[in-house]
Design a protein around this motif. Sequence first.
Motif, mmCIF file in Angstrom:
data_model
loop_
_atom_site.group_PDB
_atom_site.id
_atom_site.type_symbol
_atom_site.label_atom_id
_atom_site.label_comp_id
_atom_site.label_asym_id
_atom_site.label_seq_id
_atom_site.Cartn_x
_atom_site.Cartn_y
_atom_site.Cartn_z
ATOM 1 N N GLN A 125 64.731 32.103 14.568
ATOM 2 C CA GLN A 125 65.806 31.927 15.576
ATOM 3 C C GLN A 125 67.034 31.957 15.008
ATOM 4 O OE1 GLN A 125 65.284 28.635 18.281
ATOM 5 N NE2 GLN A 125 67.161 29.003 19.391
ATOM 6 N N ARG A 175 62.823 40.210 20.492
ATOM 7 C CA ARG A 175 63.769 39.871 21.711
ATOM 8 C C ARG A 175 64.530 41.365 21.761
ATOM 9 N NH1 ARG A 175 61.162 36.321 22.605
ATOM 10 N NH2 ARG A 175 61.764 33.998 22.601
ATOM 11 N N ARG A 217 59.049 40.448 31.121
ATOM 12 C CA ARG A 217 59.217 38.934 31.086
ATOM 13 C C ARG A 217 58.018 38.140 31.981
ATOM 14 N NH1 ARG A 217 60.854 34.191 34.064
ATOM 15 N NH2 ARG A 217 62.630 35.716 34.622
ATOM 16 N N ASP A 239 54.935 35.756 30.745
ATOM 17 C CA ASP A 239 54.974 34.305 31.645
ATOM 18 C C ASP A 239 53.521 34.481 32.227
ATOM 19 O OD1 ASP A 239 57.239 33.848 30.734
ATOM 20 O OD2 ASP A 239 58.186 33.931 32.833
ATOM 21 N N GLU A 250 53.054 39.593 23.462
ATOM 22 C CA GLU A 250 54.222 40.425 23.103
ATOM 23 C C GLU A 250 53.923 41.558 24.161
ATOM 24 O OE1 GLU A 250 53.776 42.625 19.652
ATOM 25 O OE2 GLU A 250 52.353 41.129 18.934
ATOM 26 N N ILE A 276 59.073 41.618 24.676
ATOM 27 C CA ILE A 276 59.371 40.336 24.415
ATOM 28 C C ILE A 276 58.305 39.689 23.803
ATOM 29 C CG2 ILE A 276 59.867 37.911 25.520
ATOM 30 C CD1 ILE A 276 61.094 39.497 27.988
ATOM 31 N N ASP A 304 56.484 36.361 21.889
ATOM 32 C CA ASP A 304 56.520 34.759 21.609
ATOM 33 C C ASP A 304 55.505 34.312 20.646
ATOM 34 O OD1 ASP A 304 59.082 33.609 22.860
ATOM 35 O OD2 ASP A 304 58.064 34.794 24.516
ATOM 36 N N ASN A 336 54.785 27.290 23.691
ATOM 37 C CA ASN A 336 55.489 28.500 23.296
ATOM 38 C C ASN A 336 56.422 27.994 22.227
ATOM 39 O OD1 ASN A 336 56.967 30.884 22.673
ATOM 40 N ND2 ASN A 336 57.505 31.040 24.878
ATOM 41 N N SER A 344 58.673 29.601 20.303
ATOM 42 C CA SER A 344 59.690 30.262 20.173
ATOM 43 C C SER A 344 60.460 30.331 21.699
ATOM 44 C CB SER A 344 59.266 31.936 19.913
ATOM 45 O OG SER A 344 58.433 32.466 20.659
ATOM 46 N N ALA A 345 59.909 29.240 22.406
ATOM 47 C CA ALA A 345 60.899 29.150 23.794
ATOM 48 C C ALA A 345 62.229 28.885 23.714
ATOM 49 C CB ALA A 345 60.009 28.151 24.578
ATOM 50 N N ARG A 375 64.944 33.719 26.704
ATOM 51 C CA ARG A 375 63.989 34.993 26.929
ATOM 52 C C ARG A 375 64.191 35.531 28.394
ATOM 53 N NH1 ARG A 375 59.680 33.154 28.792
ATOM 54 N NH2 ARG A 375 58.163 34.774 28.097
ATOM 55 N N THR A 376 64.814 35.063 29.487
ATOM 56 C CA THR A 376 65.008 35.641 30.508
ATOM 57 C C THR A 376 66.113 36.265 30.327
ATOM 58 O OG1 THR A 376 66.364 33.852 31.580
ATOM 59 C CG2 THR A 376 63.812 33.553 31.822
#
Length: 498
Positions: free
Chosen positions: A244, A330, A350, A354, A443, A466, A468, A479, A481-482, A486-487
């Motif tokens: 991150q 990302r 995304r 989800d 992914e 994307i 995670d 998650n 890597s939340a 993300r959005t």
Amino acid sequence: MTDGKDAPRATENRSTTPLSDTFRHYISSGWAERPASTTSERPVAARAAERRARLSALYPGVRLVLPAGPAKQRSNDTDYPYRAHSAFAHLTGWGADTVPGSVLVLEPASDGHTATLYFREGAGRDSDEFYANPEIGEFWTGPRPSLTEVAHDLGLATAGLDSVDAVFTGLEADGSVETLIVREADRALTDRLDGARLLAASAEATVDVDTVRDDELARDLSEMRLVKDAFEIAEMRRAVAATQHGFDDVIADLPQIVAHARGERLVEGTFNRRARADGNTVGYDTIAASGPHACILHWTRNDGPVVPGDLILIDAGVELESYYTADITRTLPVSGTFTEVQRRVYEAVREAADAAFAIVKPGIRFREVHAAAMQVIAAKTAEWGLLPVSAEESLAPDAGYHRRYMVHGTSHHLGLDVHDCGQARREFYADGLVEAGMVFTIEPGLYFQPDDLTVPEEYRGIGVRIEDNILVTGDGAENLSAGIPRTADEVEEWMRGR
Ligand code: GLY
Ligand code: MN
Ligand code: MN
């Protein structure tokens, strides 16, 4: 014996190491006593012992050889940065400070196995190695730890690398104890074991070495790593946190990145700086793929510009000193704001991510994660009129039109290797049941090649992924890597805040 070098290293013609007896005598004296080691057992040691006990139970009476592997030659007398084999790291707990060429041997004993870690310990000042050997001398590559230090650190019996010869000499003389090796880790050791096997089998005129049992060992070592222990999960959290920071660094450096003709290289450099500063290195080559390069799945040449108006796909992960790695992607709008079509594609990906995450819990099949993402990818591409058939028809096993825009899988296990547990059997991997403690990626992506005539022009050259890193918990999933935006809205906010 374990050097495994495949090309000569020519250095004699420029060597200036002094060799006179006067010099040898002088340099061997005048050194202070070294303080006694004060190291104590590392937290990983107890976990590694548990892992060895599990392996031992699978192979009663069998000698197991687990090499760390030699340094790998890059060109002439330069090597690639050293990386020990993951099975060795898993079973010893030794990571980035592993002495190259080390070997773990599990020797069968009455109550399981006795583990011994063989490595080349530091040479004393009474040898000339410390100043005259550029490959391993202390003056050249730094001091190596003593056998006692490593024994303390890792809670393992240690012995000098020379004495591993006895294991192999014994083999040649007596093939009565079955001996298995991780074949890919150290070619020279594997050749040596194969030679002993051929000698033992010569009566039956065998010409090929049977590697079936070695392959079973590799399989079991992979499968042992499918569920992570508490130490490993903590390391994965740390790897994600460092990653991150690497993404934050890239966003902070965007003005210079955009200004440079090879901005992708600057992205790689900025991320990799963080990986080196906070970890060991990157867990795989950083993908910095701007504009249409994002449609090249493993774009690591990274020599293009980063152009405002385009997206940039960054797939990167910090590997810690313990070798555990994150694997995160990302996709960012270089200008800070998505165009309407970029946002449409991004949010579809995304949604797929989800949807996949939503079903993760113990007891589902691993491949259902991919199927959940594909439902969304098929639905979206059908909705946009890209498929020659309906989403439902495209999802039929013998169809797959939507896969033109995402040819890769959605998930892989993650840990010591970016594609962890690669030799696990299908029934425990793709077809296996998801268990608490597993860590894998989600992914999904959509990649519209610049010359793809099946999509309207506005989509061409857009690539979005994307990715995670997901930990399976007792009743669902987390998650890891939340915390990395993300959005589409979060990503724009993230970039505004730089
Ligand atoms: N970075 C390689 C992968 O995502 O699998
Ligand atoms: Mn991945
Ligand atoms: Mn990745």
